[in-house]
Write a protein that holds these residues in place. Sequence first.
Motif, PDB file in Angstrom:
ATOM      1  N   SER A 302     -26.109  14.296   5.903  1.00 29.92           N
ATOM      2  CA  SER A 302     -27.965  14.873   6.270  1.00 29.92           C
ATOM      3  C   SER A 302     -28.379  14.543   5.160  1.00 29.92           C
ATOM      4  CB  SER A 302     -27.163  15.926   6.508  1.00 29.92           C
ATOM      5  OG  SER A 302     -28.328  16.525   6.760  1.00 29.92           O
ATOM      6  N   ARG A 303     -29.922  14.143   5.539  1.00 37.12           N
ATOM      7  CA  ARG A 303     -30.569  14.250   4.286  1.00 37.12           C
ATOM      8  C   ARG A 303     -31.043  15.642   3.944  1.00 37.12           C
ATOM      9  NH1 ARG A 303     -35.598   9.820   5.409  1.00 37.12           N
ATOM     10  NH2 ARG A 303     -34.794   8.481   5.095  1.00 37.12           N
ATOM     11  N   LYS A 304     -30.507  17.226   5.134  1.00 41.38           N
ATOM     12  CA  LYS A 304     -31.223  18.333   4.733  1.00 41.38           C
ATOM     13  C   LYS A 304     -30.033  18.553   5.032  1.00 41.38           C
ATOM     14  CE  LYS A 304     -35.541  20.626   5.401  1.00 41.38           C
ATOM     15  NZ  LYS A 304     -36.106  20.722   6.627  1.00 41.38           N
ATOM     16  N   PRO A 305     -28.252  18.442   4.410  1.00 38.61           N
ATOM     17  CA  PRO A 305     -27.250  19.084   4.600  1.00 38.61           C
ATOM     18  C   PRO A 305     -27.560  20.565   3.774  1.00 38.61           C
ATOM     19  CG  PRO A 305     -27.359  18.544   2.045  1.00 38.61           C
ATOM     20  CD  PRO A 305     -28.806  17.992   2.604  1.00 38.61           C
ATOM     21  N   LYS A 306     -26.191  21.585   5.206  1.00 31.21           N
ATOM     22  CA  LYS A 306     -26.311  23.182   4.709  1.00 31.21           C
ATOM     23  C   LYS A 306     -24.796  23.552   4.863  1.00 31.21           C
ATOM     24  CE  LYS A 306     -30.093  24.837   7.477  1.00 31.21           C
ATOM     25  NZ  LYS A 306     -30.642  25.412   9.263  1.00 31.21           N
ATOM     26  N   PRO A 307     -24.641  22.882   3.392  1.00 36.11           N
ATOM     27  CA  PRO A 307     -23.190  23.011   3.742  1.00 36.11           C
ATOM     28  C   PRO A 307     -22.690  24.934   3.908  1.00 36.11           C
ATOM     29  CG  PRO A 307     -24.006  23.430   1.843  1.00 36.11           C
ATOM     30  CD  PRO A 307     -24.788  23.605   2.206  1.00 36.11           C
ATOM     31  N   GLU A 308     -21.575  25.207   4.018  1.00 40.62           N
ATOM     32  CA  GLU A 308     -20.769  26.571   4.457  1.00 40.62           C
ATOM     33  C   GLU A 308     -20.890  27.597   3.539  1.00 40.62           C
ATOM     34  OE1 GLU A 308     -16.972  25.630   6.015  1.00 40.62           O
ATOM     35  OE2 GLU A 308     -17.609  24.042   7.427  1.00 40.62           O
ATOM     36  N   ALA A 309     -20.768  28.563   4.187  1.00 43.47           N
ATOM     37  CA  ALA A 309     -20.621  29.499   3.264  1.00 43.47           C
ATOM     38  C   ALA A 309     -19.147  29.611   1.780  1.00 43.47           C
ATOM     39  CB  ALA A 309     -21.001  31.109   3.193  1.00 43.47           C
ATOM     40  N   GLY A 310     -19.882  29.689   0.240  1.00 40.17           N
ATOM     41  CA  GLY A 310     -18.767  29.448  -0.490  1.00 40.17           C
ATOM     42  C   GLY A 310     -18.981  28.859  -1.597  1.00 40.17           C
ATOM     43  N   GLU A 311     -17.826  29.033  -2.840  1.00 43.94           N
ATOM     44  CA  GLU A 311     -18.028  28.450  -4.395  1.00 43.94           C
ATOM     45  C   GLU A 311     -17.403  27.253  -4.583  1.00 43.94           C
ATOM     46  OE1 GLU A 311     -18.204  32.382  -5.593  1.00 43.94           O
ATOM     47  OE2 GLU A 311     -16.074  31.899  -6.775  1.00 43.94           O
ATOM     48  N   LEU A 323     -18.980  19.357 -18.698  1.00 42.90           N
ATOM     49  CA  LEU A 323     -20.275  19.395 -18.358  1.00 42.90           C
ATOM     50  C   LEU A 323     -19.680  19.892 -16.503  1.00 42.90           C
ATOM     51  CD1 LEU A 323     -23.052  19.588 -18.121  1.00 42.90           C
ATOM     52  CD2 LEU A 323     -22.646  17.451 -17.142  1.00 42.90           C
ATOM     53  N   ALA A 324     -19.858  21.174 -16.785  1.00 47.77           N
ATOM     54  CA  ALA A 324     -19.441  21.951 -15.207  1.00 47.77           C
ATOM     55  C   ALA A 324     -20.695  22.397 -14.751  1.00 47.77           C
ATOM     56  CB  ALA A 324     -18.174  23.295 -15.785  1.00 47.77           C
ATOM     57  N   TYR A 325     -20.345  22.047 -13.363  1.00 49.86           N
ATOM     58  CA  TYR A 325     -21.191  22.803 -12.565  1.00 49.86           C
ATOM     59  C   TYR A 325     -20.542  24.426 -11.282  1.00 49.86           C
ATOM     60  CZ  TYR A 325     -24.997  19.590 -13.375  1.00 49.86           C
ATOM     61  OH  TYR A 325     -26.260  19.055 -14.262  1.00 49.86           O
ATOM     62  N   TYR A 326     -21.323  24.979 -11.785  1.00 52.28           N
ATOM     63  CA  TYR A 326     -20.856  26.195 -10.514  1.00 52.28           C
ATOM     64  C   TYR A 326     -21.625  26.489  -9.458  1.00 52.28           C
ATOM     65  CZ  TYR A 326     -19.348  30.859  -8.966  1.00 52.28           C
ATOM     66  OH  TYR A 326     -18.676  31.731  -8.344  1.00 52.28           O
ATOM     67  N   LEU A 327     -21.561  26.016  -8.101  1.00 52.51           N
ATOM     68  CA  LEU A 327     -22.262  26.351  -7.356  1.00 52.51           C
ATOM     69  C   LEU A 327     -22.353  27.406  -6.570  1.00 52.51           C
ATOM     70  CD1 LEU A 327     -23.492  22.664  -5.989  1.00 52.51           C
ATOM     71  CD2 LEU A 327     -24.399  24.382  -6.714  1.00 52.51           C
ATOM     72  N   VAL A 328     -22.909  28.374  -5.792  1.00 49.25           N
ATOM     73  CA  VAL A 328     -22.640  29.124  -4.582  1.00 49.25           C
ATOM     74  C   VAL A 328     -23.572  28.872  -3.801  1.00 49.25           C
ATOM     75  CG1 VAL A 328     -22.559  30.974  -4.273  1.00 49.25           C
ATOM     76  CG2 VAL A 328     -21.845  30.532  -6.226  1.00 49.25           C
ATOM     77  N   SER A 329     -22.819  28.371  -2.087  1.00 51.77           N
ATOM     78  CA  SER A 329     -23.568  28.575  -1.428  1.00 51.77           C
ATOM     79  C   SER A 329     -23.491  29.681  -0.411  1.00 51.77           C
ATOM     80  CB  SER A 329     -23.195  27.437  -0.717  1.00 51.77           C
ATOM     81  OG  SER A 329     -23.718  26.865   1.033  1.00 51.77           O
ATOM     82  N   ASP A 330     -24.686  30.274   0.363  1.00 52.19           N
ATOM     83  CA  ASP A 330     -25.040  31.663   1.525  1.00 52.19           C
ATOM     84  C   ASP A 330     -25.017  30.496   2.548  1.00 52.19           C
ATOM     85  OD1 ASP A 330     -27.506  30.604   1.264  1.00 52.19           O
ATOM     86  OD2 ASP A 330     -28.591  32.416   0.682  1.00 52.19           O
TER      87      ASP A 330
END
Lengths: 379, 232
Positions: A302-311, A323-330
């Motif tokens: 999707s052009r505007k992705p809305k992932p589920e809450a999680g990390e 190189l590490a990325y840590y992402l938290v989604s609400d």
Amino acid sequence: MSKLVLRRLDRNNEEMLINFGPQHPSTHGVLNFLVETDGEVMRRAIPDIGYLHRSLEKIGEMVQYPGYMPYTDRIDYLAAMFANEGYAIAVERLLKIEVPKRAQYLRAISCELNRITSHLVSIGTMATDIGAVTPLVYALRERELLNDLLEALCGARLTYNYHRIGGVAFDMPEGWRDKVLAYLDRLDSSIQEWDRLISTNEIYRKRLGGVAVISRAQAIDYGLSGPNLRGSGVDWDLRRDVPYGAYPDFSFEVPVGCGWAGVVGDCYDRYYVRVLEMAQSSRIIRQALEKMPDGELTAKVSRKPKPEAGEVQSRIESARGELAYYLVSDGTERPYRLRARTGSFMAMGIIEDISPGLMVADLVALIASLDVVAPETDR
Amino acid sequence: MPYTIDNRPADVRESLYFPEIFQAIGLVVKTFWRNAFFSRDPNPDILERDRTHNRVATVQYPEEKVPYPIGYRGLHRLVPRADGSPRCVACYMCATACPAQCIYIEAGEVEGDPIEKYPVKFVIDELRCVVCGFCVEACPKDAIRMDTGEHPTATYTREGQIYDEKRLLRGPPVSYEKDPWLVRPSRLTDAALAADRAAARPFSSLGADEYSQTPGFSSRTLAAEAKGRSGA
């Protein structure tokens, strides 16, 4: 720096506190070192970072998931492709997207090309910092040709913005494949030219051999990664040991420092591991161009992705280490928290511990051999 | 390992030291005269240069330029239709996609047409732009492009970096054949494309002239004005 407790200097013993940087050409960007010296010998060197802080992690919380991609280019201006890929992989794990095979191959090719450009700058500036000015010109000549290729692929020379969530932006342009193969032929011979020019130079070997030795245990304790860790004799490469993307399909070797000019873990080992890695990158690109499958360039996102809450966390092997990325989604269209772990920042930590007893000129060799890039340190 | 480091001990000739020194000096002198007296092949593609006489690998930048590849992200432009009006329909897709929020659009209705819209104001702040190309990818009408092959020029004022629709609307009204930006194939026939190209105005110097637009004009003041109007 207000919290930093400086030791009281012994004036009778010719001790001085010197600011090394932030406008020093050998510090690879805007870095400052507080150097306590006793004559030519350093008692301690304390890195003072933060001059290039641009709140890139906070910006990540302000823009939407796809919109952060151009900002990742700015994390490390010499190796922007890795920052692209790491972020893309993190968001793909969050959205549970499978990347098409062709996109994975293009990612591997673009990243390995970028690894070569980054290592060329690293070894070239290292020679310049030591005092051999000629090799930098040779390294930058090779890098210019490669930048032209990356420009044809991505549309920019440094801030590539090539990877997308779920794939890559563009396919290879027409005739690009042959140009890359021609360049790789040239690179393989120019690495040997490089060896004749500087790697086997007796002065250069004696200058770097046995200087600023980082032992295996120290390298692991301080969280060094990438060529710095392998220079200390630790056989660890995320591309082989924690494979991601298309890397399981390729056969390549992981060069490990073995004391070519003295002790395992000295400046020369860290330098020469990079030279050998360029040859391995060339091998990977050849295999990828040969096995390149057909197919889609991006998965359906999707052009505007809305992932589920999680990390999630993503780890990739960048030119400057892990190189590490840590992402938290609400659950909204913006990340709740974005954190980037970069190799240069970890490498800065060890300088204070290694520096006691080194000469002031060896600090330059140590920084250059750790391949510290200031914007990646500060983000 | 693909190759090993060749670090054998010096042989007799090398340990005599002087033959090697004179050989090196001879090489430098020879290269110097060769590069000084033979002209350089000006081919911008360095790998394809004729290296029989002169082996200099430089490009003398302001006089010689390496042509930018297709797909290079340069200065934006608004693509005109064949009659000179912008293709843009003021749908706000580019402004929404822009991560730097540097595009400001004000939509207006085309007179006598109940559906069609056009941009009354279309402003790009090149100082805020991060040159990512998301606006080009977002555009459903192929109306904004970064194919000018120019950099935003240096200006004396900040206002000079703010490009309004007058400066952006330029260039040929065509989609190139091998165009990485073009997601959808053009619906125009070949004859129509050729006619478009013939009728196209060439890239003018209008975009480079910072005084060709109203002074004191910025996307922020425009946004503030529009907000004030809607509030009242």
